[in-house]
Design a protein around this motif. Structure first.
Motif, PDB file in Angstrom:
ATOM      1  N   LEU A 225     -33.531  15.836  19.793  1.00 15.27           N
ATOM      2  CA  LEU A 225     -33.729  15.577  21.217  1.00 15.27           C
ATOM      3  C   LEU A 225     -32.916  14.378  21.705  1.00 15.27           C
ATOM      4  CD1 LEU A 225     -37.606  16.138  21.506  1.00 15.27           C
ATOM      5  CD2 LEU A 225     -35.784  17.678  22.259  1.00 15.27           C
ATOM      6  N   THR A 226     -32.612  13.444  20.816  1.00 18.85           N
ATOM      7  CA  THR A 226     -31.846  12.260  21.234  1.00 18.85           C
ATOM      8  C   THR A 226     -30.337  12.483  21.145  1.00 18.85           C
ATOM      9  OG1 THR A 226     -31.928  11.354  18.985  1.00 18.85           O
ATOM     10  CG2 THR A 226     -33.694  10.704  20.505  1.00 18.85           C
ATOM     11  N   ALA A 227     -29.901  13.588  20.592  1.00 17.08           N
ATOM     12  CA  ALA A 227     -28.468  13.846  20.424  1.00 17.08           C
ATOM     13  C   ALA A 227     -27.844  14.312  21.743  1.00 17.08           C
ATOM     14  CB  ALA A 227     -28.246  14.895  19.341  1.00 17.08           C
ATOM     15  N   LYS A 228     -26.532  14.138  21.855  1.00 18.12           N
ATOM     16  CA  LYS A 228     -25.816  14.626  23.032  1.00 18.12           C
ATOM     17  C   LYS A 228     -25.783  16.146  23.069  1.00 18.12           C
ATOM     18  CE  LYS A 228     -22.769  10.563  23.175  1.00 18.12           C
ATOM     19  NZ  LYS A 228     -21.364  10.094  23.036  1.00 18.12           N
ATOM     20  N   SER A 229     -25.739  16.751  21.894  1.00 23.82           N
ATOM     21  CA  SER A 229     -25.762  18.220  21.800  1.00 23.82           C
ATOM     22  C   SER A 229     -26.425  18.592  20.482  1.00 23.82           C
ATOM     23  CB  SER A 229     -24.343  18.798  21.863  1.00 23.82           C
ATOM     24  OG  SER A 229     -23.562  18.339  20.762  1.00 23.82           O
ATOM     25  N   GLY A 230     -27.063  19.756  20.462  1.00 22.95           N
ATOM     26  CA  GLY A 230     -27.750  20.142  19.231  1.00 22.95           C
ATOM     27  C   GLY A 230     -28.113  21.611  19.201  1.00 22.95           C
ATOM     28  N   VAL A 231     -28.373  22.110  17.996  1.00 27.94           N
ATOM     29  CA  VAL A 231     -28.820  23.493  17.810  1.00 27.94           C
ATOM     30  C   VAL A 231     -29.996  23.484  16.839  1.00 27.94           C
ATOM     31  CG1 VAL A 231     -27.093  23.884  15.984  1.00 27.94           C
ATOM     32  CG2 VAL A 231     -28.153  25.841  17.135  1.00 27.94           C
ATOM     33  N   TYR A 232     -31.048  24.198  17.213  1.00 29.48           N
ATOM     34  CA  TYR A 232     -32.185  24.384  16.318  1.00 29.48           C
ATOM     35  C   TYR A 232     -32.141  25.812  15.804  1.00 29.48           C
ATOM     36  CZ  TYR A 232     -36.874  25.522  14.727  1.00 29.48           C
ATOM     37  OH  TYR A 232     -37.926  25.975  13.971  1.00 29.48           O
ATOM     38  N   CYS A 233     -32.223  25.991  14.489  1.00 30.61           N
ATOM     39  CA  CYS A 233     -32.167  27.316  13.864  1.00 30.61           C
ATOM     40  C   CYS A 233     -33.488  27.574  13.146  1.00 30.61           C
ATOM     41  CB  CYS A 233     -31.019  27.402  12.857  1.00 30.61           C
ATOM     42  SG  CYS A 233     -29.428  26.888  13.523  1.00 30.61           S
ATOM     43  N   GLY A 234     -34.275  28.512  13.651  1.00 36.15           N
ATOM     44  CA  GLY A 234     -35.576  28.807  13.062  1.00 36.15           C
ATOM     45  C   GLY A 234     -35.683  30.235  12.585  1.00 36.15           C
ATOM     46  N   PRO A 235     -36.694  30.516  11.764  1.00 34.57           N
ATOM     47  CA  PRO A 235     -36.832  31.863  11.202  1.00 34.57           C
ATOM     48  C   PRO A 235     -37.478  32.871  12.142  1.00 34.57           C
ATOM     49  CG  PRO A 235     -38.545  30.427  10.332  1.00 34.57           C
ATOM     50  CD  PRO A 235     -37.674  29.572  11.192  1.00 34.57           C
ATOM     51  N   LEU A 236     -38.164  32.389  13.209  1.00 37.47           N
ATOM     52  CA  LEU A 236     -38.930  33.284  14.074  1.00 37.47           C
ATOM     53  C   LEU A 236     -38.633  33.018  15.549  1.00 37.47           C
ATOM     54  CD1 LEU A 236     -42.435  32.963  12.361  1.00 37.47           C
ATOM     55  CD2 LEU A 236     -40.804  34.838  12.078  1.00 37.47           C
ATOM     56  N   VAL A 292     -30.441  21.493  13.349  1.00 38.43           N
ATOM     57  CA  VAL A 292     -31.679  21.520  12.568  1.00 38.43           C
ATOM     58  C   VAL A 292     -31.833  22.911  11.970  1.00 38.43           C
ATOM     59  CG1 VAL A 292     -34.191  21.286  12.600  1.00 38.43           C
ATOM     60  CG2 VAL A 292     -32.787  19.789  14.031  1.00 38.43           C
ATOM     61  N   ILE A 293     -31.971  22.985  10.645  1.00 38.18           N
ATOM     62  CA  ILE A 293     -32.209  24.259   9.956  1.00 38.18           C
ATOM     63  C   ILE A 293     -33.626  24.207   9.392  1.00 38.18           C
ATOM     64  CG2 ILE A 293     -31.452  25.823   8.127  1.00 38.18           C
ATOM     65  CD1 ILE A 293     -28.689  24.541   8.279  1.00 38.18           C
ATOM     66  N   ALA A 311     -25.731  29.419   7.883  1.00 36.06           N
ATOM     67  CA  ALA A 311     -25.956  28.244   8.726  1.00 36.06           C
ATOM     68  C   ALA A 311     -25.657  26.954   7.967  1.00 36.06           C
ATOM     69  CB  ALA A 311     -27.398  28.244   9.240  1.00 36.06           C
ATOM     70  N   LEU A 312     -26.118  26.883   6.727  1.00 36.17           N
ATOM     71  CA  LEU A 312     -25.945  25.667   5.941  1.00 36.17           C
ATOM     72  C   LEU A 312     -24.476  25.379   5.664  1.00 36.17           C
ATOM     73  CD1 LEU A 312     -27.348  23.365   4.414  1.00 36.17           C
ATOM     74  CD2 LEU A 312     -27.470  24.877   2.427  1.00 36.17           C
ATOM     75  N   LEU A 313     -23.718  26.416   5.333  1.00 34.37           N
ATOM     76  CA  LEU A 313     -22.303  26.222   5.002  1.00 34.37           C
ATOM     77  C   LEU A 313     -21.410  26.188   6.237  1.00 34.37           C
ATOM     78  CD1 LEU A 313     -21.924  28.623   1.929  1.00 34.37           C
ATOM     79  CD2 LEU A 313     -22.277  26.152   1.893  1.00 34.37           C
ATOM     80  N   GLY A 314     -21.841  26.828   7.331  1.00 33.62           N
ATOM     81  CA  GLY A 314     -20.919  27.057   8.437  1.00 33.62           C
ATOM     82  C   GLY A 314     -21.139  26.277   9.713  1.00 33.62           C
ATOM     83  N   LEU A 315     -22.321  25.658   9.918  1.00 34.48           N
ATOM     84  CA  LEU A 315     -22.554  24.956  11.182  1.00 34.48           C
ATOM     85  C   LEU A 315     -21.600  23.773  11.357  1.00 34.48           C
ATOM     86  CD1 LEU A 315     -26.439  24.956  11.457  1.00 34.48           C
ATOM     87  CD2 LEU A 315     -24.835  26.002  13.062  1.00 34.48           C
ATOM     88  N   CYS A 316     -20.996  23.671  12.541  1.00 31.23           N
ATOM     89  CA  CYS A 316     -20.056  22.580  12.837  1.00 31.23           C
ATOM     90  C   CYS A 316     -20.814  21.460  13.529  1.00 31.23           C
ATOM     91  CB  CYS A 316     -18.925  23.082  13.724  1.00 31.23           C
ATOM     92  SG  CYS A 316     -17.931  24.367  12.993  1.00 31.23           S
ATOM     93  N   ALA A 317     -21.573  20.704  12.783  1.00 30.90           N
ATOM     94  CA  ALA A 317     -22.370  19.616  13.343  1.00 30.90           C
ATOM     95  C   ALA A 317     -22.125  18.348  12.542  1.00 30.90           C
ATOM     96  CB  ALA A 317     -23.856  19.976  13.326  1.00 30.90           C
ATOM     97  N   ILE A 322     -32.098  19.372   7.548  1.00 28.98           N
ATOM     98  CA  ILE A 322     -32.701  20.514   6.862  1.00 28.98           C
ATOM     99  C   ILE A 322     -34.181  20.223   6.643  1.00 28.98           C
ATOM    100  CG2 ILE A 322     -32.629  21.932   4.779  1.00 28.98           C
ATOM    101  CD1 ILE A 322     -29.719  20.918   4.395  1.00 28.98           C
ATOM    102  N   CYS A 323     -35.034  21.188   6.978  1.00 27.55           N
ATOM    103  CA  CYS A 323     -36.481  21.035   6.789  1.00 27.55           C
ATOM    104  C   CYS A 323     -36.974  22.106   5.820  1.00 27.55           C
ATOM    105  CB  CYS A 323     -37.223  21.175   8.114  1.00 27.55           C
ATOM    106  SG  CYS A 323     -36.621  20.084   9.410  1.00 27.55           S
ATOM    107  N   GLY A 324     -37.789  21.692   4.850  1.00 30.04           N
ATOM    108  CA  GLY A 324     -38.309  22.691   3.928  1.00 30.04           C
ATOM    109  C   GLY A 324     -39.055  22.092   2.757  1.00 30.04           C
TER     110      GLY A 324
END
Length: 773
Positions: A225-236, A292-293, A311-317, A322-324
């Motif tokens: 939320l504090t970043a200038k840009s971001g992507v959240y990737c969830g399973p559902l 966020v993965i 996502a882990l290998l390819g996201l350009c961030a 990583i959460c898990g």
């Protein structure tokens, strides 16, 4: 020893043997040499303990030749006409057959053919085709005719047939001529190199490790939320929706992207700096400050693991959060070593404790407010909810095939302190994506159907990871219950559950991969006459992966590919259709998929009116369980339309209208689920009346079989279509329910025995009272 305990011990033994076998075949600790591309010269690569992996110099594995389907060749004409016969003489078919059979029996020829890729199976198939070609052709190619004529006349040797036989073999098995190219295309040993944009930047990897309800995702989202840009990737979809709403409520403009939905906060459709998406939909070319993965442990999932790997290998961030589970930390470190990136680990502890009780529930009469009974069968969901409401208590119902809106509605009903509904009956669908105020998790069963890496369905005791994921829903930090409790419905299951939870989670050792559309297209270039299903089979057969990866199960993909093989579609469109996420167990959904593909192939848009005619809209509220199941299938069909509409916008143009209808249908399904007990009663009133009568007489007891004395709760036997003793598959309602899969023959037999036993008990009781008088 109980059946559950035997199944549990066997499954543990099988996993132990598999793990030891896998580890015994790998190497020990070594230092991998850094690649000049992945590790800049000024930065030393750290020494890590890693399993040996395949190198580019390793010998390729032999292909599975059972997948090679011979092509049929035309045998009616040839460019040479009858030149061979004019130069020599007509061939005697009987003599020719003897010559060909002598050639087939020559061991030297079989060995030469094997060097060219023709094993015994392919050699036999090629010979049968070659013999048919030679004997049925009206006029053979001139060079072949002359050679055969010389051999028949004694002027040539039978071995002279070999080059012509191989020429024919390569025509019916075109893969023989391009095997090296096919192997290069299917080489999956260095998937990190598939994402040059990600490799061009030095990413910071932060692993938030902890059990459920430990705040790991919360901390990752705070940075997002504090970043200038971001992507959240969830399973559902539910999780993506939650982050989408949370972000926008916090004043951070965020878009939503799922397979079936695109929601832009900007009214003109301009993309926001933040996006919440399902993991399959994340972009690996868009630059972000933070990604966020979530639920990284799903990287080992046999069906969807490839999406987490991508996502882990390819996201350009610049930062990947990583959460898990902690069980994934070592593996992620090893995986990131291949990209030259270090992993920073933040460990978290559970915010609220949960305890395993020393007593099982044993009777539905012992349920308390805040209880959640977890089942792994929809039939058990129906029977339990029926019995609970027969005792005068309301219950909420959540299972996987319900629409997201209905799940949220049922969760809200259960969480509402002013609602009389205080009991939840659910599948493991509650494990992720729903915020629930649960005091006590009650496992109705510990046996769950699983799909292994070979695509085979098998009944297995739940793993420690699955048990912790479900048990962790009790007593969450954000709920009114600050401490949770976990137990089982059946007494014999409780020691098994305690043993499962006493083990540490099995460490993750491999990540999933999946062939891309581009790779399949390159395959098709070399094998233009192969079906898509056959192309994918050959790809997987030839694919090479190192010890860090496995190829995900592709049975669902092949099922859809075979279903639409007869429909004329270009390869890319066919591939996209086959990646659609549909439930192949639903006949109506599969029929709709087929009709969608057929209409698409005719270049005829699938309009709102066309879809309404197909699903018979408007639909009435469900009157019984069968109606409810059909409505769920219709909702899936509308989901399929929306999914395809974002990939073929011109052919699926009425997205907004379909979404409105789906919203209305969700409301109808919600109403049906709220009245699920009435639907069950309408399905078979005699069963419900018997349950209610029994509920008024006495509480059901539980035995070692894992079922109540009424036969409703627990595992059901005889899942196949075989009739049990004393059963008749007629046109009665019970017979139709069995046929539709809403009632199993084993469950019906148990009901019959129980009712008979209850009647006998009542009659004996009346007899004793008469004697006393």
């Amino acid at each position: 020893m109980s059946v559950n305990r035997c199944v549990y011990l066997l499954s543990r033994l099988r996993r132990h043997i598999h793990t030891r076998t896998a580890r015994s075949s790998t190497g020990g600790c070594h230092v991998s040499p850094p690649s000049s591309l992945l590790h800049p010269p000024h930065r030393a690569a750290p020494a890590v303990c890693s399993r040996n992996v395949s190198s580019n110099s390793s010998s390729p594995k032999p292909p599975d030749t059972s997948l090679f389907v011979p092509l049929s060749l035309k045998t009616d004409s040839t460019a040479d006409g009858a030149v061979g016969a004019e130069l020599t003489q007509a061939l005697d078919k009987n003599e020719l057959l003897k010559v060909l059979n002598r050639f087939y029996k020559r061991k030297e020829m079989q060995r030469l053919a094997a060097d060219q890729g023709l094993d015994a199976r392919l050699f036999h198939q090629a010979f049968i085709s070659f013999r048919k070609f030679v004997l049925e052709m009206q006029s053979l190619p001139a060079d072949l005719h002359i050679i055969l004529s010389d051999i028949c006349c004694g002027a040539g040797h039978v071995d002279d047939i070999y080059p012509y036989f191989m020429r024919h073999a390569k025509q019916i098995f075109p893969m023989l001529d391009c095997m090296d190219d096919l192997r290069k295309i299917s080489d999956l040993r260095v998937p990190a190199n598939w994402y040059p944009e990600a490799r061009a930047i030095q990413r910071k990897i932060i692993f938030h490790a902890g059990p459920t309800n430990s705040g790991k995702t919360y901390h990752a989202i705070q940075r997002y939320l504090t970043a200038k840009s971001g992507v959240y990737c969830g399973p559902l979809k539910l999780l993506a929706h939650e982050i989408f709403e949370k972000s926008n409520n916090a004043g951070v403009p965020c878009d939503l992207v799922t397979g079936e939905e695109r929601t832009f906060v900007d009214l003109e459709g301009r993309a926001a700096g933040h996006v919440a998406c399902t993991i399959e939909m994340c972009s690996v070319t868009t630059p972000y400050e933070v990604a966020v993965i979530d639920e990284i442990q799903m990287i080992r999932d046999t069906s969807r693991g490839w999406a987490w790997t991508r996502a882990l290998l390819g996201l350009c961030a610049e930062e990947i959060h990583i959460c898990g589970e902690p069980a994934a930390v070592d593996f992620i470190r090893e995986l990131m070593f291949t990209t030259g990136e270090e992993v920073e680990v933040h460990n978290y502890q559970r915010l609220t404790p949960f305890s395993i009780l020393d007593q099982a529930v044993e009777s539905l009469d012992n349920l308390r407010p805040g209880d959640c009974i977890v089942c792994f069968s929809k039939n058990d969901i129906y029977s339990l909810s029926r019995q609970i409401e027969a005792r005068g208590q309301e219950c909420a119902v959540i299972y996987g095939s319900l629409p997201p809106g209905t799940k949220l509605s049922q969760a809200k009903k259960f969480n509402d302190p002013d609602d009389p509904c205080k009991i939840l009956v659910a599948t493991d669908a509650i494990g992720m994506g729903l915020n629930l105020s649960i005091k006590r998790i009650i496992f109705n069963s510990l046996i769950k159907p699983n799909i292994n890496e070979k695509g085979e369905k098998q009944m297995e005791t739940i793993s420690t990871s699955q048990a912790l994921q479900i048990a962790g829903r009790a007593g969450r930090f954000s709920s009114k219950f600050k401490e949770g409790e976990v137990t089982t419905m059946h007494r014999d299951d409780l020691p098994v559950l305690k043993e499962i939870l006493s083990h540490s989670v099995d460490p993750i050792e491999t990540a999933g991969l999946h062939p891309t559309a581009e790779q399949i297209e390159m395959f098709a270039y070399h094998l233009p006459d192969a079906t898509l299903s056959n192309l994918v089979d050959i790809f997987v057969s030839l694919s090479q992966v190192d010890g860090l990866y496995f190829v995900c199960n592709i049975d669902d993909f092949k099922f859809l590919a075979d279903m639409i093989q007869h429909i004329p579609l270009n390869l890319r469109s066919r591939y996209v259709f086959c990646t659609a996420p549909i439930n192949k167990k639903q006949p109506f959904v599969c029929t709709s998929f087929l009709k969608f593909a057929r209409q698409f192939s005719r270049d005829e848009p699938l309009t709102f009116d066309w879809v309404c005619r197909h699903v018979s809209w408007p639909l009435s509220p469900p009157k019984n369980i069968k109606d409810l199941v059909h409505l769920e299938a219709v909702h899936d069909v509308l989901d399929l339309y929306l999914w395809l509409s974002y990939r073929f916008m011109d052919m699926f143009p009425d997205t907004a209208l379909i979404r409105d209808v789906q919203r209305e249908l969700d409301g109808i399904i919600q109403e049906g689920v709220r009245n699920i007990t009435r639907l069950i009663k309408n399905t078979d009133p005699t069963i419900t009346d018997a349950v209610q009568a029994q509920g008024g007489r006495r509480a059901p007891t539980l035995g070692g079989s894992g079922k109540t004395s009424s036969g409703f709760v627990g595992r059901t036997a005889n899942h196949g279509g075989h009739k049990g003793p004393g059963q008749t598959m007629d046109n009665s309602l019970a017979g139709r329910l069995i046929k539709d899969g809403l009632l199993t023959p084993g469950l019906l037999l148990q009901l019959q025995k129980e009712w008979s036993r209850d009647n006998d008990d009542d009659n004996k009781g009346k007899g004793r009272k008469k004697k006393k008088r």
